[in-house]
Scaffold this motif. Structure first.
Motif, PDB file in Angstrom:
ATOM      1  N   UNK A 175       0.841  -1.189   0.000  1.00  0.00           N
ATOM      2  CA  UNK A 175       0.000   0.000   0.000  1.00  0.00           C
ATOM      3  C   UNK A 175       0.880   1.245   0.000  1.00  0.00           C
ATOM      4  N   UNK A 176       0.439   2.297  -0.688  1.00  0.00           N
ATOM      5  CA  UNK A 176       1.206   3.553  -0.636  1.00  0.00           C
ATOM      6  C   UNK A 176       1.245   4.087   0.790  1.00  0.00           C
ATOM      7  N   UNK A 177       2.282   4.856   1.099  1.00  0.00           N
ATOM      8  CA  UNK A 177       2.452   5.403   2.447  1.00  0.00           C
ATOM      9  C   UNK A 177       1.259   6.230   2.901  1.00  0.00           C
ATOM     10  N   UNK A 178       0.658   6.984   1.997  1.00  0.00           N
ATOM     11  CA  UNK A 178      -0.417   7.902   2.350  1.00  0.00           C
ATOM     12  C   UNK A 178      -1.757   7.213   2.504  1.00  0.00           C
ATOM     13  N   UNK A 192      -4.437   8.972   4.926  1.00  0.00           N
ATOM     14  CA  UNK A 192      -5.387   9.860   4.275  1.00  0.00           C
ATOM     15  C   UNK A 192      -6.822   9.491   4.665  1.00  0.00           C
ATOM     16  N   UNK A 193      -7.160   8.226   4.590  1.00  0.00           N
ATOM     17  CA  UNK A 193      -8.508   7.795   4.974  1.00  0.00           C
ATOM     18  C   UNK A 193      -8.799   8.101   6.433  1.00  0.00           C
ATOM     19  N   UNK A 194      -7.819   7.853   7.293  1.00  0.00           N
ATOM     20  CA  UNK A 194      -7.982   8.141   8.711  1.00  0.00           C
ATOM     21  C   UNK A 194      -8.189   9.631   8.930  1.00  0.00           C
ATOM     22  N   UNK A 250     -11.301  11.307  10.614  1.00  0.00           N
ATOM     23  CA  UNK A 250     -11.126  11.934  11.917  1.00  0.00           C
ATOM     24  C   UNK A 250     -11.446  13.428  11.885  1.00  0.00           C
ATOM     25  N   UNK A 251     -11.043  14.124  10.834  1.00  0.00           N
ATOM     26  CA  UNK A 251     -11.377  15.541  10.721  1.00  0.00           C
ATOM     27  C   UNK A 251     -12.891  15.712  10.644  1.00  0.00           C
ATOM     28  N   UNK A 279     -10.064  20.912  -3.969  1.00  0.00           N
ATOM     29  CA  UNK A 279     -10.048  20.279  -5.295  1.00  0.00           C
ATOM     30  C   UNK A 279      -9.850  18.771  -5.187  1.00  0.00           C
ATOM     31  N   UNK A 280      -8.918  18.353  -4.317  1.00  0.00           N
ATOM     32  CA  UNK A 280      -8.653  16.921  -4.152  1.00  0.00           C
ATOM     33  C   UNK A 280      -9.876  16.198  -3.593  1.00  0.00           C
ATOM     34  N   UNK A 281     -10.517  16.778  -2.584  1.00  0.00           N
ATOM     35  CA  UNK A 281     -11.706  16.151  -2.008  1.00  0.00           C
ATOM     36  C   UNK A 281     -12.856  16.095  -3.013  1.00  0.00           C
TER      37      UNK A 281
END
Length: 174
Positions: free
Chosen positions: A4-7, A11-13, A17-18, A133-135
């Motif tokens: 799995x990529x490091x992020x 990222x999902x967490x 969490x946010x 933009x990413x979201x």
């Protein structure tokens, strides 16, 4: 084993969490106003689509009819919405925002603006735009997946991911 990529997990967490922390703190911010986040969400939605049938409201919010009914009951008892029978089909109940709610919504919008300003304090505008933009792109990808279609660049991404994973693995081993 697929690497799995490091992020990936972080990222999902972080997204989860946010979102959880924002909901929790938003509830605290709204408590003095005597409204819950769920009630605010429904009221704000109705204000944009005034006169929507209650069943359609449940569908559009992706909430059960009973849950929406209970929220509308509370909003109605607070004087924020009224239900009226549809002029064509008396079985259909349409939900309308009251004048009292319009003033309250303006107050809520000001509080929401203050709350959001606190959340983004110290974050550069370009960073916020990039994150937004990413979201938004993730949202479009998820919606495309829910429709049973792959995002446009999915096949291209799958073809280029394997060499990238190998390169990351080599960098970690070094």
């Amino acid at each position: 084993m697929v690497e799995q990529p490091d992020w990936d997990l972080r990222l999902g967490y972080l997204i989860h969490d946010v979102s959880r922390l924002r909901r929790m703190m938003f509830d605290r911010a709204l408590a003095p106003l005597g409204i819950t986040r769920s009630q605010w969400w429904v009221l704000a939605f109705i204000s944009r689509k005034d006169g929507l049938p209650q069943t359609q409201l449940a569908n559009e919010l992706d909430v059960g009819k009973v849950a929406v009914g209970a929220l509308i009951d509370r909003l109605e008892s607070s004087g924020f919405v009224i239900r009226q029978a549809d002029p064509v089909d008396r079985r259909v109940k349409r939900v309308y925002v009251t004048k009292q709610a319009r003033g309250f919504l303006e107050k809520l919008r000001k509080e929401t603006d203050k709350f959001n300003a606190m959340i983004v304090n110290g974050i550069d505008r370009k960073q916020l735009e990039g994150a937004s933009d990413a979201l938004l792109a993730m949202k479009h990808n998820l919606l495309a997946m829910s429709d049973g279609t792959l995002p446009e660049n999915q096949k291209e991404s799958e073809e280029t991911e394997a060499p990238r994973a190998k390169a990351r693995k080599k960098r970690r081993a070094a």
